[in-house]
Design a protein around this motif. Structure first.
Motif, mmCIF file in Angstrom:
data_model
loop_
_atom_site.group_PDB
_atom_site.id
_atom_site.type_symbol
_atom_site.label_atom_id
_atom_site.label_comp_id
_atom_site.label_asym_id
_atom_site.label_seq_id
_atom_site.Cartn_x
_atom_site.Cartn_y
_atom_site.Cartn_z
ATOM 1 N N ALA A 1 12.673 1.833 -5.595
ATOM 2 C CA ALA A 1 11.910 3.178 -5.882
ATOM 3 C C ALA A 1 12.451 4.442 -6.157
ATOM 4 O O ALA A 1 12.188 5.217 -6.968
ATOM 5 N N ASP A 2 13.218 4.652 -4.737
ATOM 6 C CA ASP A 2 13.976 5.918 -4.912
ATOM 7 C C ASP A 2 14.940 6.111 -5.972
ATOM 8 O O ASP A 2 14.711 7.410 -6.608
ATOM 9 N N LEU A 3 15.670 5.133 -6.135
ATOM 10 C CA LEU A 3 16.718 5.314 -7.446
ATOM 11 C C LEU A 3 15.653 5.694 -8.647
ATOM 12 O O LEU A 3 16.261 6.381 -9.794
ATOM 13 N N MET A 4 14.505 5.227 -9.147
ATOM 14 C CA MET A 4 13.904 5.266 -10.007
ATOM 15 C C MET A 4 13.008 6.478 -10.041
ATOM 16 O O MET A 4 12.344 6.932 -10.952
ATOM 17 N N GLY A 5 13.057 7.364 -9.069
ATOM 18 C CA GLY A 5 12.186 8.639 -8.547
ATOM 19 C C GLY A 5 10.607 8.293 -8.022
ATOM 20 O O GLY A 5 9.942 9.178 -8.466
ATOM 21 N N PHE A 6 10.450 7.164 -7.897
ATOM 22 C CA PHE A 6 9.044 6.813 -7.489
ATOM 23 C C PHE A 6 8.590 6.546 -5.902
ATOM 24 O O PHE A 6 9.593 6.122 -5.351
ATOM 25 N N ALA A 7 7.614 6.592 -5.647
ATOM 26 C CA ALA A 7 7.152 6.194 -4.365
ATOM 27 C C ALA A 7 6.840 4.662 -4.192
ATOM 28 O O ALA A 7 6.339 4.284 -5.361
ATOM 29 N N PRO A 8 7.283 3.945 -3.369
ATOM 30 C CA PRO A 8 6.980 2.368 -3.465
ATOM 31 C C PRO A 8 5.808 1.830 -3.353
ATOM 32 O O PRO A 8 5.379 0.762 -3.675
ATOM 33 N N GLY A 9 4.977 2.604 -2.499
ATOM 34 C CA GLY A 9 3.660 2.017 -2.347
ATOM 35 C C GLY A 9 3.726 1.308 -1.270
ATOM 36 O O GLY A 9 4.573 1.335 -0.646
ATOM 37 N N GLY A 10 2.572 0.714 -0.797
ATOM 38 C CA GLY A 10 2.585 -0.018 0.450
ATOM 39 C C GLY A 10 1.309 -0.627 0.862
ATOM 40 O O GLY A 10 0.271 -0.658 -0.193
ATOM 41 N N ASP A 11 0.604 -0.908 1.982
ATOM 42 C CA ASP A 11 -0.414 -1.264 2.224
ATOM 43 C C ASP A 11 -0.691 -2.637 1.459
ATOM 44 O O ASP A 11 -1.929 -2.713 0.891
ATOM 45 N N ILE A 12 0.056 -3.511 1.300
ATOM 46 C CA ILE A 12 -0.158 -5.000 0.735
ATOM 47 C C ILE A 12 -0.624 -5.658 1.710
ATOM 48 O O ILE A 12 -0.026 -5.931 2.852
ATOM 49 N N PHE A 13 -1.745 -6.565 1.481
ATOM 50 C CA PHE A 13 -2.589 -7.306 2.388
ATOM 51 C C PHE A 13 -2.927 -8.545 1.929
ATOM 52 O O PHE A 13 -3.029 -8.641 0.614
ATOM 53 N N ILE A 14 -3.244 -9.564 2.459
ATOM 54 C CA ILE A 14 -3.694 -10.669 2.126
ATOM 55 C C ILE A 14 -5.356 -10.469 2.741
ATOM 56 O O ILE A 14 -5.476 -10.142 3.883
ATOM 57 N N HIS A 15 -6.331 -10.631 1.818
ATOM 58 C CA HIS A 15 -7.603 -9.949 2.309
ATOM 59 C C HIS A 15 -8.615 -10.791 1.671
ATOM 60 O O HIS A 15 -8.499 -11.581 0.683
ATOM 61 N N GLY A 16 -9.866 -10.850 2.113
ATOM 62 C CA GLY A 16 -11.200 -11.214 1.569
ATOM 63 C C GLY A 16 -11.715 -10.342 0.590
ATOM 64 O O GLY A 16 -10.815 -9.535 0.234
ATOM 65 N N ARG A 17 -13.036 -10.516 0.207
ATOM 66 C CA ARG A 17 -13.509 -9.681 -0.757
ATOM 67 C C ARG A 17 -14.085 -8.691 -0.275
ATOM 68 O O ARG A 17 -14.506 -7.424 -0.924
ATOM 69 N N GLY A 18 -14.914 -8.833 1.009
ATOM 70 C CA GLY A 18 -15.759 -7.773 1.378
ATOM 71 C C GLY A 18 -17.201 -7.350 0.697
ATOM 72 O O GLY A 18 -17.292 -8.102 -0.207
ATOM 73 N N LYS A 19 -17.817 -6.353 1.151
ATOM 74 C CA LYS A 19 -18.758 -5.938 0.438
ATOM 75 C C LYS A 19 -18.774 -5.414 -0.834
ATOM 76 O O LYS A 19 -19.458 -5.154 -1.797
ATOM 77 N N THR A 20 -17.524 -4.686 -0.916
ATOM 78 C CA THR A 20 -17.321 -3.836 -2.355
ATOM 79 C C THR A 20 -17.102 -4.784 -3.561
ATOM 80 O O THR A 20 -17.083 -4.456 -4.721
ATOM 81 N N TYR A 21 -16.589 -6.299 -3.399
ATOM 82 C CA TYR A 21 -16.370 -6.912 -4.488
ATOM 83 C C TYR A 21 -17.574 -7.399 -5.355
ATOM 84 O O TYR A 21 -18.572 -7.351 -4.824
ATOM 85 N N LYS A 22 -17.302 -7.399 -6.417
ATOM 86 C CA LYS A 22 -18.271 -7.631 -7.419
ATOM 87 C C LYS A 22 -17.945 -8.960 -8.315
ATOM 88 O O LYS A 22 -17.011 -9.088 -8.514
ATOM 89 N N PRO A 23 -19.200 -9.965 -8.118
ATOM 90 C CA PRO A 23 -18.881 -11.268 -8.777
ATOM 91 C C PRO A 23 -18.513 -11.123 -10.156
ATOM 92 O O PRO A 23 -17.720 -12.198 -10.559
ATOM 93 N N ASP A 24 -18.735 -10.137 -10.994
ATOM 94 C CA ASP A 24 -18.419 -10.375 -12.165
ATOM 95 C C ASP A 24 -17.036 -9.391 -12.489
ATOM 96 O O ASP A 24 -16.606 -9.322 -13.627
ATOM 97 N N ALA A 25 -16.434 -9.151 -11.431
ATOM 98 C CA ALA A 25 -15.201 -8.404 -11.378
ATOM 99 C C ALA A 25 -13.949 -9.612 -12.105
ATOM 100 O O ALA A 25 -13.982 -10.764 -11.887
ATOM 101 N N PRO A 26 -12.993 -8.903 -12.725
ATOM 102 C CA PRO A 26 -11.926 -9.901 -13.251
ATOM 103 C C PRO A 26 -11.345 -10.521 -11.957
ATOM 104 O O PRO A 26 -11.279 -10.072 -10.854
ATOM 105 N N PHE A 27 -10.678 -11.512 -12.210
ATOM 106 C CA PHE A 27 -9.909 -12.451 -11.124
ATOM 107 C C PHE A 27 -9.067 -11.811 -10.255
ATOM 108 O O PHE A 27 -8.699 -11.812 -9.171
ATOM 109 N N ASP A 28 -8.242 -10.982 -11.176
ATOM 110 C CA ASP A 28 -6.928 -10.212 -10.491
ATOM 111 C C ASP A 28 -7.424 -8.716 -10.570
ATOM 112 O O ASP A 28 -7.517 -8.121 -11.565
#
Length: 166
Positions: A109-136
């Protein structure tokens, strides 16, 4: 008689309250020695050495093809990482952290001039998930149902390797 009835009602209510769901399960089975995510199959597998103990259908980042290179790209990373933390108060019910970015991800990411991001988790859906949301639908995480993350949270320990494959 009214006093006795009140006691019985209170007793019944306390018994019912104790039957409520507890998101923190216990697990006493074979140790999960590796987590494998098959992005193309949209599947999370929990392995004990050479056999799959459990498999779950999973949603990925909203741009699921390819490796995550930078923050905000909507991709789920590919590679070998570790389960490195857990969040019992996740807005997505429960979550376990993936050690992305590793040193190679940060350098790329540094070589490309970007921040790599982070906070990747395996998680549930929680209260904010909408059943009609796309699968991904995540920003790059791996999503299962709330019931499934309860099971995964109990079975997978911090320090467990996780391989995320295309």
């Amino acid at each position: 008689m009214t006093f006795l009835r009140a006691i019985l009602v209170l007793l019944s209510l306390s018994v019912l309250a104790s039957c409520g769901s507890n998101k923190f399960q216990t697990y006493n089975g074979p140790e999960v020695t590796r987590v494998v995510v098959l992005k193309s199959a949209r599947q999370v597998q929990l392995w004990h050495h050479d056999r799959v103990l459990k498999a779950y259908k999973a949603g990925l980042g909203f741009a699921p093809e390819g490796h995550k290179y930078r923050e905000g790209d909507g991709r789920t990373p590919e590679g070998t990482y570790m389960i490195d933390r857990r969040n019992p108060k996740s807005q997505f019910h429960l979550s376990i952290g993936v050690s992305y970015p590793n040193l190679a991800d940060r350098k790329r990411a540094d070589l490309m001039g970007f921040a790599p991001g982070g906070d990747i988790f395996i998680h549930g859906r929680g209260k904010t998930y909408k059943p009609d949301a796309p699968f991904d639908w995540t920003a790059g995480c791996i999503a299962v149902t709330d019931e499934e993350i309860e099971e995964i949270y109990a079975m997978v320990k911090d320090g467990t390797p996780i391989s995320i494959l295309p």
